[in-house]
Scaffold this active site. Structure first.
Site, mmCIF file in Angstrom:
data_model
loop_
_atom_site.group_PDB
_atom_site.id
_atom_site.type_symbol
_atom_site.label_atom_id
_atom_site.label_comp_id
_atom_site.label_asym_id
_atom_site.label_seq_id
_atom_site.Cartn_x
_atom_site.Cartn_y
_atom_site.Cartn_z
ATOM 1 N N GLY A 31 -4.270 -1.424 18.928
ATOM 2 C CA GLY A 31 -3.235 -0.428 18.696
ATOM 3 C C GLY A 31 -1.986 -1.010 18.074
ATOM 4 N N ALA A 32 -0.877 -0.259 18.157
ATOM 5 C CA ALA A 32 0.364 -0.611 17.458
ATOM 6 C C ALA A 32 0.038 -0.889 15.989
ATOM 7 C CB ALA A 32 1.051 -1.807 18.114
ATOM 8 N N HIS A 34 -0.487 -1.061 11.965
ATOM 9 C CA HIS A 34 0.354 -1.281 10.794
ATOM 10 C C HIS A 34 -0.542 -1.253 9.555
ATOM 11 C CE1 HIS A 34 -1.295 -5.321 10.936
ATOM 12 N NE2 HIS A 34 -0.773 -5.506 12.138
ATOM 13 N N HIS A 37 -3.934 -3.097 9.636
ATOM 14 C CA HIS A 37 -5.033 -2.362 10.268
ATOM 15 C C HIS A 37 -5.553 -1.261 9.349
ATOM 16 C CE1 HIS A 37 -2.732 -3.643 14.016
ATOM 17 N NE2 HIS A 37 -3.934 -4.133 14.250
ATOM 18 N N LYS A 151 -6.124 -12.669 8.660
ATOM 19 C CA LYS A 151 -5.017 -13.328 9.371
ATOM 20 C C LYS A 151 -5.547 -14.026 10.618
ATOM 21 C CE LYS A 151 -1.974 -10.896 11.718
ATOM 22 N NZ LYS A 151 -2.068 -11.434 13.124
ATOM 23 N N ASP A 152 -6.513 -13.375 11.267
ATOM 24 C CA ASP A 152 -7.160 -13.957 12.446
ATOM 25 C C ASP A 152 -8.400 -14.736 11.998
ATOM 26 O OD1 ASP A 152 -5.477 -12.759 14.612
ATOM 27 O OD2 ASP A 152 -6.184 -10.911 13.678
ATOM 28 N N SER A 188 1.254 -6.655 14.745
ATOM 29 C CA SER A 188 1.885 -5.767 15.724
ATOM 30 C C SER A 188 3.045 -6.467 16.423
ATOM 31 C CB SER A 188 0.850 -5.303 16.754
ATOM 32 O OG SER A 188 -0.204 -4.617 16.126
ATOM 33 N N ARG A 189 2.967 -7.785 16.525
ATOM 34 C CA ARG A 189 4.023 -8.546 17.202
ATOM 35 C C ARG A 189 5.322 -8.578 16.394
ATOM 36 N NH1 ARG A 189 1.509 -11.871 21.275
ATOM 37 N NH2 ARG A 189 -0.749 -11.771 21.084
#
Length: 287
Positions: A31-32, A34, A37, A151-152, A188-189
């Site tokens: 979630g959160a 951007h 996503h 990114k991951d 999200s961070r």
């Protein structure tokens, strides 16, 4: 767009789709949402008959309780964004649906060396938690394809190991990193950063880009030190690790000639906010 909260309703939906021979894409998220996503969602909608997006903050992958507590949550806004993108189903379960009574949260997967370095070393148990929830989502959603952001970078390698271990037939689709105009990788961070920190955090990508040119005339170790020293010199920055690795095994390299794909992976604390990024120094040549 359907919002499904229960496993039983999800299983019925998935089975109906399988009986019709529909190809499905899964975008697992916490979630959160951007633009990063949403880029995964758009690719899934383009590739598949049906797209399922999961929204679940997975407690098992957090080794720091404070990190779990402060992780941003905005489900209503997420639903609106996903409805605009043509998503078919949002799976938004509570914890007891994903991990019902009697479910073995301590199950261990054979994730190999890729889970032991970098994030695996600094966040013990993190990747076992990721493997647990992704395996659970794959079993429930039975997707044809699943979409993850580069990114991951290490997480994608770990999930591929989990697939091999479980012998699951899911195509993993890695998607490019999406960045803010400043170059900061979307996360999200980022919303946990102050406006000033957010501006300053753009230095992470800027220094990584500089290091690609630096690397052309310097050793691997000199390049590693260049990045760490440049970022650690900034107020409120602390590099947790920066590793230059074989992009396939994720093991550190000592020479630029050691691997066909070489990637620099970094984690930096900006204040109390932990940010990750990566950059390629050597790309695989197309066949």
């Amino acid at each position: 767009m359907q919002i499904i909260e229960s496993v039983s309703e999800l299983l019925t939906y998935v089975e109906n789709g399988k009986q019709k021979g529909l190809k499905s894409g899964l975008v697992p998220t916490m979630g959160a949402l951007h633009e990063g996503h949403l880029s995964l969602v758009r690719q899934s909608v383009k590739d598949n008959d049906v797209t399922i997006v999961s929204l679940f903050v997975n407690p098992v992958q957090f080794n720091n309780p404070k990190d779990l507590e402060t992780y941003p949550r905005q489900p209503e806004q997420d639903f609106k964004l996903l409805a605009r993108e043509g998503v078919d189903v949002v799976f938004a379960p509570v914890e007891s649906e994903i991990y019902p009574e009697g479910f073995d949260r301590n199950r261990k997967f054979n994730l190999g060396k890729v889970a032991e370095v970098m994030e695996g070393k600094h966040r013990p148990g993190h990747f076992q938690g990721v493997a647990l929830v992704v395996n659970r989502l794959f079993q429930l959603c039975r997707p044809t394809r699943a979409y993850f952001g580069l990114k991951d970078f290490q997480q994608i390698a770990v999930i591929r190991e989990m697939l091999r271990y479980e012998d699951l037939d899911v195509e993993i689709v890695p998607c490019p990193i999406v960045r803010e105009e400043s170059g900061l990788a979307l996360s999200s961070r980022n919303m946990l950063l102050s406006p000033a920190q957010r501006r300053e955090a753009a230095a992470i990508h800027a220094v990584l880009k500089e290091s690609v040119d630096f690397a052309k005339s310097h050793s691997v170790e000199e390049t590693r030190r260049f990045v760490v020293e440049r970022l650690d010199a900034k107020d409120d920055f602390k590099v947790e690790y920066f590793e230059i690795v074989d992009g396939l095994t994720l093991l550190p390299v000592e020479e630029w000639t050691e691997a066909a794909l070489i990637v620099g992976c970094i984690t930096v604390y900006v204040g109390n906010v932990r940010l990750i990024d990566n950059i390629q120094y050597k790309q695989l040549k197309a066949n």
